[in-house]
Every structure is written in C-alpha cells, then in structure tokens.
Design a protein around this motif. Structure first.
Motif, PDB file in Angstrom:
ATOM      1  N   ARG A   1       0.830  -1.203   0.000  1.00  0.00           N
ATOM      2  CA  ARG A   1       0.000   0.000   0.000  1.00  0.00           C
ATOM      3  C   ARG A   1       0.861   1.248   0.000  1.00  0.00           C
ATOM      4  NH1 ARG A   1      -5.564  -0.662   1.692  1.00  0.00           N
ATOM      5  NH2 ARG A   1      -5.903  -2.713   2.557  1.00  0.00           N
ATOM      6  N   SER A   2       0.359   2.260  -0.694  1.00  0.00           N
ATOM      7  CA  SER A   2       0.995   3.571  -0.619  1.00  0.00           C
ATOM      8  C   SER A   2      -0.103   4.608  -0.768  1.00  0.00           C
ATOM      9  CB  SER A   2       2.050   3.736  -1.705  1.00  0.00           C
ATOM     10  OG  SER A   2       1.447   3.715  -2.973  1.00  0.00           O
ATOM     11  N   GLY A   3       0.195   5.826  -0.353  1.00  0.00           N
ATOM     12  CA  GLY A   3      -0.775   6.904  -0.478  1.00  0.00           C
ATOM     13  C   GLY A   3      -1.066   7.177  -1.940  1.00  0.00           C
ATOM     14  N   SER A   4      -2.211   7.750  -2.203  1.00  0.00           N
ATOM     15  CA  SER A   4      -2.629   7.970  -3.585  1.00  0.00           C
ATOM     16  C   SER A   4      -1.914   9.132  -4.244  1.00  0.00           C
ATOM     17  CB  SER A   4      -4.142   8.189  -3.641  1.00  0.00           C
ATOM     18  OG  SER A   4      -4.508   9.264  -2.807  1.00  0.00           O
TER      19      SER A   4
ATOM     20  N   GLY B   1      13.147  18.369   2.645  1.00  0.00           N
ATOM     21  CA  GLY B   1      12.946  18.910   1.303  1.00  0.00           C
ATOM     22  C   GLY B   1      11.731  18.351   0.585  1.00  0.00           C
ATOM     23  N   ILE B   2      10.743  17.889   1.347  1.00  0.00           N
ATOM     24  CA  ILE B   2       9.522  17.307   0.765  1.00  0.00           C
ATOM     25  C   ILE B   2       8.373  18.278   1.005  1.00  0.00           C
ATOM     26  CG2 ILE B   2       7.921  15.364   0.810  1.00  0.00           C
ATOM     27  CD1 ILE B   2      10.226  13.697   2.012  1.00  0.00           C
ATOM     28  N   ALA B   3       7.904  18.910  -0.058  1.00  0.00           N
ATOM     29  CA  ALA B   3       6.803  19.870   0.063  1.00  0.00           C
ATOM     30  C   ALA B   3       5.494  19.159  -0.260  1.00  0.00           C
ATOM     31  CB  ALA B   3       7.014  21.050  -0.872  1.00  0.00           C
ATOM     32  N   VAL B   4       4.687  18.919   0.758  1.00  0.00           N
ATOM     33  CA  VAL B   4       3.393  18.245   0.593  1.00  0.00           C
ATOM     34  C   VAL B   4       2.339  18.995   1.388  1.00  0.00           C
ATOM     35  CG1 VAL B   4       4.331  15.943   0.159  1.00  0.00           C
ATOM     36  CG2 VAL B   4       3.884  16.652   2.492  1.00  0.00           C
ATOM     37  N   ASP B   5       1.081  18.737   1.048  1.00  0.00           N
ATOM     38  CA  ASP B   5       0.003  19.338   1.820  1.00  0.00           C
ATOM     39  C   ASP B   5      -0.432  18.366   2.922  1.00  0.00           C
ATOM     40  OD1 ASP B   5      -1.674  17.432   0.600  1.00  0.00           O
ATOM     41  OD2 ASP B   5      -2.377  18.849  -0.897  1.00  0.00           O
ATOM     42  N   ARG B   6      -1.275  18.847   3.823  1.00  0.00           N
ATOM     43  CA  ARG B   6      -1.718  18.017   4.945  1.00  0.00           C
ATOM     44  C   ARG B   6      -2.483  16.792   4.473  1.00  0.00           C
ATOM     45  NH1 ARG B   6      -3.853  23.046   8.378  1.00  0.00           N
ATOM     46  NH2 ARG B   6      -5.411  22.848   6.760  1.00  0.00           N
ATOM     47  N   GLY B   7      -3.268  16.941   3.420  1.00  0.00           N
ATOM     48  CA  GLY B   7      -4.026  15.805   2.899  1.00  0.00           C
ATOM     49  C   GLY B   7      -3.121  14.671   2.458  1.00  0.00           C
ATOM     50  N   ARG B   8      -2.018  15.016   1.806  1.00  0.00           N
ATOM     51  CA  ARG B   8      -1.073  13.985   1.360  1.00  0.00           C
ATOM     52  C   ARG B   8      -0.443  13.281   2.552  1.00  0.00           C
ATOM     53  NH1 ARG B   8       2.969  13.350  -2.825  1.00  0.00           N
ATOM     54  NH2 ARG B   8       3.658  11.213  -2.559  1.00  0.00           N
ATOM     55  N   VAL B   9      -0.100  14.038   3.600  1.00  0.00           N
ATOM     56  CA  VAL B   9       0.465  13.432   4.805  1.00  0.00           C
ATOM     57  C   VAL B   9      -0.544  12.459   5.411  1.00  0.00           C
ATOM     58  CG1 VAL B   9       1.315  13.874   7.148  1.00  0.00           C
ATOM     59  CG2 VAL B   9       1.980  15.386   5.273  1.00  0.00           C
ATOM     60  N   VAL B  10      -1.796  12.865   5.480  1.00  0.00           N
ATOM     61  CA  VAL B  10      -2.837  12.005   6.056  1.00  0.00           C
ATOM     62  C   VAL B  10      -3.032  10.755   5.202  1.00  0.00           C
ATOM     63  CG1 VAL B  10      -5.311  11.848   6.556  1.00  0.00           C
ATOM     64  CG2 VAL B  10      -4.015  13.861   7.269  1.00  0.00           C
TER      65      VAL B  10
ATOM     66  N   GLU C   1      -0.857   9.252   3.259  1.00  0.00           N
ATOM     67  CA  GLU C   1       0.301   8.372   3.447  1.00  0.00           C
ATOM     68  C   GLU C   1       0.237   7.669   4.798  1.00  0.00           C
ATOM     69  OE1 GLU C   1       2.493   7.320   1.346  1.00  0.00           O
ATOM     70  OE2 GLU C   1       1.942   8.687  -0.276  1.00  0.00           O
ATOM     71  N   ALA C   2      -0.190   8.389   5.842  1.00  0.00           N
ATOM     72  CA  ALA C   2      -0.309   7.786   7.163  1.00  0.00           C
ATOM     73  C   ALA C   2      -1.371   6.686   7.168  1.00  0.00           C
ATOM     74  CB  ALA C   2      -0.638   8.857   8.202  1.00  0.00           C
ATOM     75  N   VAL C   3      -2.486   6.935   6.510  1.00  0.00           N
ATOM     76  CA  VAL C   3      -3.545   5.922   6.416  1.00  0.00           C
ATOM     77  C   VAL C   3      -3.033   4.706   5.654  1.00  0.00           C
ATOM     78  CG1 VAL C   3      -5.790   5.418   5.360  1.00  0.00           C
ATOM     79  CG2 VAL C   3      -5.469   7.523   6.667  1.00  0.00           C
ATOM     80  N   ALA C   4      -2.341   4.929   4.544  1.00  0.00           N
ATOM     81  CA  ALA C   4      -1.798   3.816   3.756  1.00  0.00           C
ATOM     82  C   ALA C   4      -0.808   3.000   4.586  1.00  0.00           C
ATOM     83  CB  ALA C   4      -1.127   4.347   2.490  1.00  0.00           C
ATOM     84  N   ALA C   5       0.039   3.673   5.364  1.00  0.00           N
ATOM     85  CA  ALA C   5       1.017   2.963   6.194  1.00  0.00           C
ATOM     86  C   ALA C   5       0.329   2.122   7.264  1.00  0.00           C
ATOM     87  CB  ALA C   5       1.983   3.956   6.835  1.00  0.00           C
ATOM     88  N   LEU C   6      -0.691   2.680   7.912  1.00  0.00           N
ATOM     89  CA  LEU C   6      -1.421   1.919   8.931  1.00  0.00           C
ATOM     90  C   LEU C   6      -2.162   0.739   8.331  1.00  0.00           C
ATOM     91  CD1 LEU C   6      -2.897   4.536  11.419  1.00  0.00           C
ATOM     92  CD2 LEU C   6      -1.257   2.723  11.900  1.00  0.00           C
ATOM     93  N   LEU C   7      -2.774   0.918   7.165  1.00  0.00           N
ATOM     94  CA  LEU C   7      -3.498  -0.180   6.532  1.00  0.00           C
ATOM     95  C   LEU C   7      -2.549  -1.275   6.052  1.00  0.00           C
ATOM     96  CD1 LEU C   7      -6.249   1.761   4.560  1.00  0.00           C
ATOM     97  CD2 LEU C   7      -6.458   0.558   6.743  1.00  0.00           C
ATOM     98  N   ALA C   8      -1.376  -0.903   5.552  1.00  0.00           N
ATOM     99  CA  ALA C   8      -0.379  -1.894   5.149  1.00  0.00           C
ATOM    100  C   ALA C   8       0.098  -2.687   6.361  1.00  0.00           C
ATOM    101  CB  ALA C   8       0.798  -1.215   4.456  1.00  0.00           C
TER     102      ALA C   8
ATOM    103  N   ALA D   1      -3.511  -8.799  13.999  1.00  0.00           N
ATOM    104  CA  ALA D   1      -3.788  -8.472  15.400  1.00  0.00           C
ATOM    105  C   ALA D   1      -2.603  -7.819  16.099  1.00  0.00           C
ATOM    106  CB  ALA D   1      -4.217  -9.722  16.160  1.00  0.00           C
ATOM    107  N   ASP D   2      -1.401  -7.980  15.565  1.00  0.00           N
ATOM    108  CA  ASP D   2      -0.214  -7.381  16.174  1.00  0.00           C
ATOM    109  C   ASP D   2       0.104  -6.007  15.580  1.00  0.00           C
ATOM    110  OD1 ASP D   2       0.209  -9.620  17.786  1.00  0.00           O
ATOM    111  OD2 ASP D   2       1.337 -10.638  16.199  1.00  0.00           O
ATOM    112  N   SER D   3      -0.770  -5.495  14.746  1.00  0.00           N
ATOM    113  CA  SER D   3      -0.505  -4.217  14.072  1.00  0.00           C
ATOM    114  C   SER D   3      -0.611  -3.044  15.041  1.00  0.00           C
ATOM    115  CB  SER D   3      -1.475  -4.008  12.916  1.00  0.00           C
ATOM    116  OG  SER D   3      -2.777  -3.774  13.414  1.00  0.00           O
ATOM    117  N   GLU D   4       0.011  -1.959  14.647  1.00  0.00           N
ATOM    118  CA  GLU D   4      -0.016  -0.724  15.443  1.00  0.00           C
ATOM    119  C   GLU D   4      -1.459  -0.212  15.587  1.00  0.00           C
ATOM    120  OE1 GLU D   4       1.711   2.577  17.532  1.00  0.00           O
ATOM    121  OE2 GLU D   4       2.482   0.601  16.986  1.00  0.00           O
ATOM    122  N   LEU D   5      -2.247  -0.319  14.524  1.00  0.00           N
ATOM    123  CA  LEU D   5      -3.626   0.165  14.567  1.00  0.00           C
ATOM    124  C   LEU D   5      -4.451  -0.611  15.588  1.00  0.00           C
ATOM    125  CD1 LEU D   5      -5.796   2.041  13.413  1.00  0.00           C
ATOM    126  CD2 LEU D   5      -6.210   0.329  11.635  1.00  0.00           C
TER     127      LEU D   5
END
Length: 113
Positions: free
Chosen positions: A39-42, A75-84, A86-93, A100-104
């Motif tokens: 998974r990766s952010g869109s 040096g990574i210019a992103v908006d808050r939506g992109r950060v969110v 990516e965070a969602v993609a990382a948690l889902l991955a 059951a052992d996942s961070e989420l």
C-alpha cells in the motif's frame, strides 16, 4: 473600443477534464486490484471520494508541524491531505501484514480517554 478583458465563459470553466468513456479510441481502464502489503498513499491526483475528519487543536498543530518538518528537514513539500493519505496507507499496510499485532489494533485496543 471596450476596456473590458475577455474572460472565459462557463463552458470553458466547467469543462470535463476526464476522458469520456463513450470514446472508441480511449481504451477502458481495467479496475485496479486492491493493494495489500504494498500500500501507498494515492499521491497528488484528483480524488473521487471525500470524508470529513474532526481533529483536536493539538492534532491539527502536530499535523502542520509534521508538514513543515518534511519541508524544512527533508525537502519534501506536501500538503496536509497527502500526509494524512500516506499515514492511512502505512497503517493499513501494517494491518494487512501484521493483523492483530498491528499498530492500529494495538492503539484501538488501548483504553479510551
């Protein structure tokens, strides 16, 4: 002679930017299979779905500080939506990979505040 600037009309402003499906020369895209462990952010593209999420002042400040740190320190210019996204993609991955052992799961099992 008029001093008014020529402005685009409604047809130009609200034109469709996505190719229409009824064009014969446009191949129909196959539906994408849901990604699992990879998974990766869109990224930066037009999104068709929207959700509203309410956050605390501290969470919003933390998100903005993370965005600024990404820009200043990495040096990574992103908006808050992109950060969110990516965070969602990382948690889902992580959930897909570790279950059951996942961070989420661990965080959601913690007693609420």
């Amino acid at each position: 002679m008029t001093r008014r600037a020529a402005l685009p009309g409604a047809a130009e402003l609200f034109r469709t930017t996505v190719p229409r499906a009824d064009h014969a020369d446009v191949p129909e895209a196959a539906p994408a299979a849901p990604a699992r462990a990879g998974r990766s952010g869109s990224g930066r593209r037009k999104h068709d779905a929207k959700i509203t999420v309410y956050v605390s002042d501290e969470e919003l400040l933390g998100l903005e500080q993370a965005r600024l740190a990404l820009r200043a320190d990495h040096g990574i210019a992103v908006d808050r939506g992109r950060v969110v996204r990516e965070a969602v993609a990382a948690l889902l991955a992580d959930l897909d990979e570790r279950g059951a052992d996942s961070e989420l799961v661990r965080r959601l099992r913690e007693p609420g505040e």
